[in-house]
Design an enzyme around this catalytic site. Structure first.
Site, PDB file in Angstrom:
ATOM      1  N   CYS A  12      -0.004   1.402   3.218  1.00 51.55           N
ATOM      2  CA  CYS A  12       0.685   0.414   2.381  1.00 51.55           C
ATOM      3  C   CYS A  12       2.009   0.993   1.876  1.00 51.55           C
ATOM      4  CB  CYS A  12      -0.220   0.026   1.210  1.00 51.55           C
ATOM      5  SG  CYS A  12       0.586  -0.994  -0.036  1.00 51.55           S
ATOM      6  N   SER A  13       3.099   0.288   2.114  1.00 47.58           N
ATOM      7  CA  SER A  13       4.409   0.794   1.694  1.00 47.58           C
ATOM      8  C   SER A  13       4.514   0.901   0.172  1.00 47.58           C
ATOM      9  CB  SER A  13       5.530  -0.088   2.240  1.00 47.58           C
ATOM     10  OG  SER A  13       5.454  -1.397   1.713  1.00 47.58           O
TER      11      SER A  13
END
Length: 117
Positions: A12-13
């Site tokens: 997940c960024s």
């Protein structure tokens, strides 16, 4: 400062951004990759109690796993059961100080918890 735990998904960024913020601030924290080490029902209940907001805020309700449950009016118990059964439904990133927790969306939300320590 109380010990910090970052509930982290490296794919997940936003979670990676939160991790970077903590590292840049030189914070002492533990990373828990909650997909590799899922939280128990009891841990989820305790985490929800420390969170600003409602247990529903912990759940990613746009995910297919959630939609498949077809819960018209989910209760707190339904949310916790779903999170225990499907860890990927948990919002991320999430920073827990032990007495208070915040969802890092946007990642800068974690700064408020760090600065309040």
């Amino acid at each position: 400062m109380s010990p910090l735990t970052l509930y982290h998904n490296p794919r997940c960024s936003k979670s990676r951004q939160a991790l970077q913020l903590l590292e840049e601030r030189g914070c002492d924290f533990h990373v828990r990759r909650y997909l590799d080490a899922p939280l128990s029902r009891e841990e989820l209940e305790a985490l929800a109690a420390r969170l600003d907001g409602d247990v529903a805020d912990l759940v990613r309700t746009q995910e297919s796993d959630w939609k498949a449950l077809q819960l018209a009016t989910p209760s707190a118990d339904d949310y916790l059961a779903a999170l225990a059964a499907h860890p990927r439904l948990m919002q991320r990133p999430l920073l827990d100080r032990g007495d208070r927790a915040v969802i890092g969306r946007p990642p800068e939300n974690i700064l408020a918890l760090i600065d309040a320590s």
